[in-house]
Design a protein around this motif. Structure first.
Motif, PDB file in Angstrom:
ATOM      1  N   PHE A 230      60.688 110.904  51.764  1.00 44.96           N
ATOM      2  CA  PHE A 230      61.073 112.254  52.162  1.00 44.96           C
ATOM      3  C   PHE A 230      60.513 112.545  53.558  1.00 44.96           C
ATOM      4  N   VAL A 231      61.377 112.955  54.471  1.00 43.74           N
ATOM      5  CA  VAL A 231      60.957 113.222  55.846  1.00 43.74           C
ATOM      6  C   VAL A 231      60.506 114.668  56.038  1.00 43.74           C
ATOM      7  N   GLY A 232      61.192 115.606  55.404  1.00 43.44           N
ATOM      8  CA  GLY A 232      60.914 117.028  55.626  1.00 43.44           C
ATOM      9  C   GLY A 232      59.617 117.498  54.982  1.00 43.44           C
ATOM     10  N   LYS A 233      59.325 118.780  55.179  1.00 47.55           N
ATOM     11  CA  LYS A 233      58.114 119.367  54.594  1.00 47.55           C
ATOM     12  C   LYS A 233      58.067 119.110  53.085  1.00 47.55           C
ATOM     13  N   PRO A 234      56.890 118.788  52.506  1.00 49.84           N
ATOM     14  CA  PRO A 234      55.551 118.900  53.096  1.00 49.84           C
ATOM     15  C   PRO A 234      55.070 117.662  53.855  1.00 49.84           C
ATOM     16  N   ASN A 235      55.931 116.710  54.131  1.00 43.64           N
ATOM     17  CA  ASN A 235      55.508 115.566  54.935  1.00 43.64           C
ATOM     18  C   ASN A 235      55.082 116.063  56.321  1.00 43.64           C
ATOM     19  N   PRO A 236      53.843 115.814  56.732  1.00 38.71           N
ATOM     20  CA  PRO A 236      53.414 116.277  58.061  1.00 38.71           C
ATOM     21  C   PRO A 236      54.181 115.606  59.192  1.00 38.71           C
ATOM     22  N   LEU A 237      54.943 114.558  58.862  1.00 34.76           N
ATOM     23  CA  LEU A 237      55.784 113.914  59.867  1.00 34.76           C
ATOM     24  C   LEU A 237      56.732 114.922  60.508  1.00 34.76           C
ATOM     25  N   MET A 238      57.216 115.892  59.713  1.00 33.47           N
ATOM     26  CA  MET A 238      58.125 116.893  60.270  1.00 33.47           C
ATOM     27  C   MET A 238      57.406 117.764  61.301  1.00 33.47           C
ATOM     28  N   MET A 239      56.146 118.086  61.025  1.00 34.12           N
ATOM     29  CA  MET A 239      55.370 118.870  61.985  1.00 34.12           C
ATOM     30  C   MET A 239      55.144 118.071  63.264  1.00 34.12           C
TER      31      MET A 239
ATOM     32  N   ILE B  70      53.602 129.011  60.758  1.00 30.31           N
ATOM     33  CA  ILE B  70      53.790 130.199  59.924  1.00 30.31           C
ATOM     34  C   ILE B  70      54.775 129.843  58.824  1.00 30.31           C
ATOM     35  N   GLY B  71      54.398 130.088  57.583  1.00 30.42           N
ATOM     36  CA  GLY B  71      55.293 129.802  56.471  1.00 30.42           C
ATOM     37  C   GLY B  71      55.109 130.763  55.326  1.00 30.42           C
ATOM     38  N   ASP B  72      56.016 130.669  54.366  1.00 25.58           N
ATOM     39  CA  ASP B  72      55.946 131.533  53.188  1.00 25.58           C
ATOM     40  C   ASP B  72      55.621 130.752  51.923  1.00 25.58           C
ATOM     41  N   ARG B  73      55.393 129.425  52.071  1.00 25.57           N
ATOM     42  CA  ARG B  73      55.118 128.589  50.899  1.00 25.57           C
ATOM     43  C   ARG B  73      53.842 127.791  51.116  1.00 25.57           C
ATOM     44  N   MET B  74      52.958 127.861  50.138  1.00 24.31           N
ATOM     45  CA  MET B  74      51.728 127.074  50.199  1.00 24.31           C
ATOM     46  C   MET B  74      52.012 125.585  50.057  1.00 24.31           C
ATOM     47  N   ASP B  75      52.962 125.236  49.165  1.00 28.91           N
ATOM     48  CA  ASP B  75      53.160 123.830  48.813  1.00 28.91           C
ATOM     49  C   ASP B  75      53.910 123.033  49.871  1.00 28.91           C
TER      50      ASP B  75
ATOM     51  N   TYR C  79      43.645 124.336  48.751  1.00 26.40           N
ATOM     52  CA  TYR C  79      43.498 124.530  50.188  1.00 26.40           C
ATOM     53  C   TYR C  79      43.935 125.953  50.527  1.00 26.40           C
ATOM     54  N   ARG C  80      43.521 126.424  51.702  1.00 22.94           N
ATOM     55  CA  ARG C  80      43.804 127.804  52.087  1.00 22.94           C
ATOM     56  C   ARG C  80      44.409 127.844  53.482  1.00 22.94           C
ATOM     57  N   PRO C  81      45.269 128.822  53.735  1.00 21.80           N
ATOM     58  CA  PRO C  81      45.757 129.004  55.111  1.00 21.80           C
ATOM     59  C   PRO C  81      44.656 129.584  55.979  1.00 21.80           C
ATOM     60  N   SER C  82      44.836 129.455  57.285  1.00 16.26           N
ATOM     61  CA  SER C  82      43.860 130.024  58.213  1.00 16.26           C
ATOM     62  C   SER C  82      43.880 131.550  58.185  1.00 16.26           C
ATOM     63  N   LEU C  83      45.066 132.110  57.883  1.00 16.92           N
ATOM     64  CA  LEU C  83      45.241 133.560  57.898  1.00 16.92           C
ATOM     65  C   LEU C  83      46.352 133.925  56.932  1.00 16.92           C
TER      66      LEU C  83
ATOM     67  N   VAL D 299      52.279 125.508  54.410  1.00 18.24           N
ATOM     68  CA  VAL D 299      50.836 125.477  54.667  1.00 18.24           C
ATOM     69  C   VAL D 299      50.307 124.056  54.513  1.00 18.24           C
ATOM     70  N   ARG D 300      50.751 123.364  53.498  1.00 17.49           N
ATOM     71  CA  ARG D 300      50.267 121.995  53.282  1.00 17.49           C
ATOM     72  C   ARG D 300      50.622 121.080  54.453  1.00 17.49           C
ATOM     73  N   SER D 301      51.886 121.120  54.891  1.00 15.54           N
ATOM     74  CA  SER D 301      52.291 120.223  55.978  1.00 15.54           C
ATOM     75  C   SER D 301      51.601 120.594  57.283  1.00 15.54           C
ATOM     76  N   GLY D 302      51.428 121.895  57.530  1.00 12.52           N
ATOM     77  CA  GLY D 302      50.710 122.313  58.719  1.00 12.52           C
ATOM     78  C   GLY D 302      49.263 121.851  58.698  1.00 12.52           C
ATOM     79  N   LEU D 303      48.627 122.027  57.560  1.00 15.56           N
ATOM     80  CA  LEU D 303      47.235 121.611  57.404  1.00 15.56           C
ATOM     81  C   LEU D 303      47.089 120.108  57.629  1.00 15.56           C
ATOM     82  N   GLU D 304      47.978 119.316  57.029  1.00 12.43           N
ATOM     83  CA  GLU D 304      47.868 117.860  57.119  1.00 12.43           C
ATOM     84  C   GLU D 304      48.232 117.346  58.508  1.00 12.43           C
ATOM     85  N   ALA D 305      48.936 118.166  59.285  1.00  8.10           N
ATOM     86  CA  ALA D 305      49.250 117.785  60.668  1.00  8.10           C
ATOM     87  C   ALA D 305      48.189 118.276  61.649  1.00  8.10           C
ATOM     88  N   GLY D 306      47.146 118.933  61.135  1.00  9.58           N
ATOM     89  CA  GLY D 306      46.053 119.385  61.992  1.00  9.58           C
ATOM     90  C   GLY D 306      46.290 120.717  62.664  1.00  9.58           C
ATOM     91  N   LEU D 307      47.209 121.526  62.118  1.00 10.48           N
ATOM     92  CA  LEU D 307      47.507 122.828  62.707  1.00 10.48           C
ATOM     93  C   LEU D 307      46.751 123.928  61.986  1.00 10.48           C
TER      94      LEU D 307
END
Length: 266
Positions: free
Chosen positions: A176-185, A202-207, A238-242, A210-218
């Motif tokens: 799978f290429v798209g989110k939550p794969n950080p490859l998309m980020m 910025i997203g509306d889904r934790m799974d 895991y938690r979002p930054s905000l 937020v997960r893909s952003g976190l794993e991409a270092g954002l």
């Protein structure tokens, strides 16, 4: 230099065919300040041009070049893996156009890949062909793992559900290429020429978001205008930054959403 933004589309900027209040003001502020941004979507059905037209109908003025889909991310991935290859595609114009633009041949004769995207008309014949090609050695790629998609009548089976069917029949799991794969980020960052240290998601889904952003270092921002709620968000390890109510809360402070001063220039 202020933050670079990656933003999910559905549930963040629009909800079905309606503008999320304040989204137009945020986009206008980013454009006025020359802050780089991309609108992301796991939906592979539409081309960026199609999505630009859809967003304009809601009142959002987003340039075609500022839209990044799982179809574009998939094409970028395949071009890097196997340039000028071939694929059997189940999907619509967003995916077939992206693959044509990287020089891929779309065929059911001994393709390098079976590429599964989203479509409103999944065909039993096409799925059977995909199964036989994967059994014959074609590599299995899917644009995203979303199991269902929304409609006015309720949930629809989406890419993840059909991918599970093909996997069950063949014993081969897709990549799978798209989110939550950080490859998309990361592919979005490369498209922008941006760095993870100065980019937020910025997203509306934790799974997924937020997960893909976190794993991409954002750094990540969760909004409450889509799937996740304060209660469901607390269930994740895991938690979002905000966490904010909506993107309207960022209007007037897009340059410094965390209140810790603008990031340094790259």
């Amino acid at each position: 230099m202020a933050w670079t933004y990656l933003m999910d589309m559905d549930g963040v900027l629009v909800h079905e065919e309606h503008l999320v209040p304040g989204a137009d003001k945020l986009i206008a502020e980013l454009r006025e300040r020359d802050q780089r941004f991309l609108v992301l979507t796991n939906n592979s059905i539409y081309t960026p041009r199609d999505l630009r037209a859809r967003l304009r109908r809601t009142g959002l003025d987003v340039p075609e070049s500022a839209i990044w889909t799982s179809a574009l991310a998939t094409a970028t991935f395949l071009e890097a893996q196997r340039p000028e290859g071939s694929a059997y595609v189940i999907g619509e114009s967003g995916l077939t156009t992206a693959l044509h633009e990287i020089g891929y041949i779309l065929t059911d004769r001994d393709p390098d890949y079976v590429v599964l995207g989203e479509t409103r008309t999944y065909s039993f014949t096409a799925i059977t062909t995909a199964i036989r090609l994967v059994e014959g050695g074609a590599r299995f790629i899917a644009t995203n793992p979303d199991a269902t998609g929304p409609s006015r009548e309720g949930s629809l089976p989406a890419t993840g559900s059909v991918a599970a069917l093909i996997q069950q029949a063949t014993g081969h799991a897709p990549y799978f290429v798209g989110k939550p794969n950080p490859l998309m980020m990361r592919s979005a960052l490369r498209a922008l020429g941006a760095h993870s240290e100065s980019t937020l998601m910025i997203g509306d889904r934790m799974d997924t978001d937020v997960r893909s952003g976190l794993e991409a270092g954002l750094r990540t921002i969760l909004v409450m205008t889509g799937i996740s709620t304060p209660e469901t968000a607390e269930r994740f390890p895991y938690r979002p930054s905000l966490v904010i109510d909506s993107v309207a809360d960022l209007v007037g402070r897009a340059h410094d959403p965390f209140g810790d001063g603008p990031c340094e220039e790259n």
